[in-house]
Write an enzyme that holds these catalytic residues in place. Structure first.
Site, PDB file in Angstrom:
ATOM      1  N   CYS A 118       4.566 -30.773 -10.204  1.00 44.68           N
ATOM      2  CA  CYS A 118       4.985 -30.515  -8.654  1.00 44.68           C
ATOM      3  C   CYS A 118       6.432 -30.866  -8.623  1.00 44.68           C
ATOM      4  O   CYS A 118       7.061 -30.687  -7.467  1.00 44.68           O
ATOM      5  CB  CYS A 118       4.294 -31.361  -7.898  1.00 44.68           C
TER       6      CYS A 118
ATOM      7  N   GLU B  91       8.044 -33.862  -8.970  1.00 43.68           N
ATOM      8  CA  GLU B  91       8.553 -35.014  -8.527  1.00 43.68           C
ATOM      9  C   GLU B  91       8.596 -36.241  -9.562  1.00 43.68           C
ATOM     10  O   GLU B  91       9.293 -37.247  -9.280  1.00 43.68           O
ATOM     11  CB  GLU B  91       7.445 -35.777  -7.413  1.00 43.68           C
TER      12      GLU B  91
ATOM     13  N   ASN C 247       6.872 -32.980 -14.141  1.00 40.54           N
ATOM     14  CA  ASN C 247       5.367 -32.666 -13.882  1.00 40.54           C
ATOM     15  C   ASN C 247       5.300 -31.303 -13.001  1.00 40.54           C
ATOM     16  O   ASN C 247       6.216 -30.584 -12.733  1.00 40.54           O
ATOM     17  CB  ASN C 247       4.844 -33.628 -13.249  1.00 40.54           C
TER      18      ASN C 247
END
Length: 444
Positions: free
Chosen positions: A357, A359, A355
């Site tokens: 970001c 994580e 994704n």
């Protein structure tokens, strides 16, 4: 499933904590006005007489009021109290859990709802934004914050991804995808003519993200695009965002926009401002860098590619990556081999993307709902209450697992993978603040 009352042990189904929370007499809160002003003093947002517990900080109140209260700001029906959003989210999750058989009795459902409401109002944990945007509002709510999409080398897939991202951004979530299956601009189309190439379609996705803000809520949509280091367009990809940033700086110096405003006219004019980019590297590539070797890229459709594969010095590619990242923060590096060494489902699939970001790293065509634990809320200044921590994890994981089935997905493939693998992301925040509260330096 037996739900244990822990935080709400003094309550019952007949006299629930959730009912107490909704009672102004039994759970009094304070009212205040919330507003967001621009640097020029212009009011960007305001709402009067919003209701929060006294221990909620001004920043917490601002975020929840401006982003999570639903309804038009001019409507008397707009949400105005944290009681309302917690009630709609908690009861919607609880009712879905009872429907799915998570709770065998009304008593168990009531206990779960009370425990979850207590955790949320005391800010021990918090769900990702799409839950607050959509749960209890939409008939088929999008609950996951993070989506990984699969892009294939055909026009149906290319345009289909644009449609999927529009739906995902609309409800406040972000996407990641690997662009490496697309043939390069050096290759031909089967019907004749040259392929448009990766960067041309990146411009389409960037424009889509810019137009459709995340949930219509005062922030940009989030998307990540990865290109593997063996793709023929890798050098163009590495330099693309830094090049656009340079154009923005020229426009700003010419008077087109405040240099401190990243939404200014200059940045709206250039490309790739709504995407994060990363190059997908391998151990083989890093070894070529170490040995100062040539690096040969691979055409995606070799039979439609004229000439020999394009080669670069491996060190040149890594150096240009470092230079571009120094100038504008992108690209990052996505260590494909390392990531897949840690892949918990390696027998089922290879991980190609994450994704935005970073994580959530998982199978293409999947989604993950997230939540965060607030570590400060489990400390008394000296000690960390593990019993509180464990119980909060238990309640949050149950809630997130229910959200997998409650949630709506833009495609059947994403729904099937999400429900088959049931990926959940429960993280934590305020670690730095916790260490500061304990007087523990980072280098201790």
């Amino acid at each position: 499933m037996l739900i244990r009352r822990y935080f709400t042990s003094g309550y019952s189904a007949e006299d629930s904590f959730l009912d107490t929370l909704m009672s102004e007499e039994r759970f009094p809160m304070e009212k205040s006005d919330v507003r967001i002003a621009g640097r020029d003093g212009e009011i960007k947002f305001e709402q009067f007489n919003v209701e929060f517990p006294e221990w909620w900080t001004p920043n917490s109140r601002l975020i929840v009021t401006s982003k999570y209260f639903r309804g038009d700001t001019s409507s008397p029906d707009r949400e105005s109290s944290v009681r309302q959003i917690i009630h709609r989210v908690v009861t919607t999750i609880g009712n879905k859990g009872r429907e799915l058989g998570y709770f065998l009795t009304d008593k168990e459902q009531d206990a779960f709802q009370d425990e979850l409401a207590f955790i949320l109002i005391w800010q021990k944990a918090w769900f990702n934004s799409p839950v607050w945007f959509n749960v209890g509002i939409a008939r088929e709510p999008q609950c996951a914050a993070c989506f990984i999409l699969k892009l294939e080398d055909n026009i149906e897939s290319i345009l289909g991804i644009a449609n999927q991202e529009a739906l995902i951004f609309k409800d406040g979530s972000g996407t990641g995808k690997n662009m490496s299956r697309l043939r390069s601009r050096y290759e031909r189309l089967s019907g004749g003519g040259k392929a448009s190439g990766v960067l041309s379609f990146m411009r389409v996705y960037d424009s889509m993200a810019n137009i459709i803000k995340a949930g219509g809520k005062y922030r940009r949509a989030a998307t990540l695009e990865i290109l593997d280091v063996d793709h023929p367009e890798i050098m163009d990809f590495i330099k693309c965002k830094a090049h656009e940033e340079e154009k923005a700086r020229v426009l700003i110096n010419a008077g087109y926009g405040d240099p401190m405003d990243f939404e200014n006219e200059a940045y709206q004019t250039v490309a790739f401002q709504n995407v994060n980019i990363s190059i997908g590297t391998t151990n083989k590539f890093m070894q070529a860098v170490e040995n100062d070797e040539e690096w040969e890229t691979k055409f995606r459709v070799p039979e439609l590619a004229p000439g020999s594969p394009i080669t670069y010095k491996a060190r040149d590619l890594l150096m240009e990556t470092a230079i571009a990242a120094h100038r504008c923060g992108d690209p990052g590096i996505f260590y494909l081999d390392n990531i897949n060494e840690w892949n918990t489902c390696i027998n089922d699939f290879t991980i190609h993307s994450s994704n935005p970001c970073g994580e959530f790293l998982f199978v293409d065509n999947s989604a993950c709902n997230l939540a965060s634990l607030n570590l400060l809320k489990f400390s008394d200044g000296k000690n960390f209450n593990l019993d509180d921590f464990y119980h909060t994890i238990n309640i949050m994981i149950i809630a997130q697992d229910i959200l997998v089935d409650l949630g709506h997905y833009p495609t059947q493939e994403i729904e099937e993978n999400s429900k088959k693998y049931r990926p959940l992301g429960l993280g934590y925040g305020n670690l730095g603040a916790l260490l500061m509260a304990w007087g523990i330096p980072y280098d201790s």
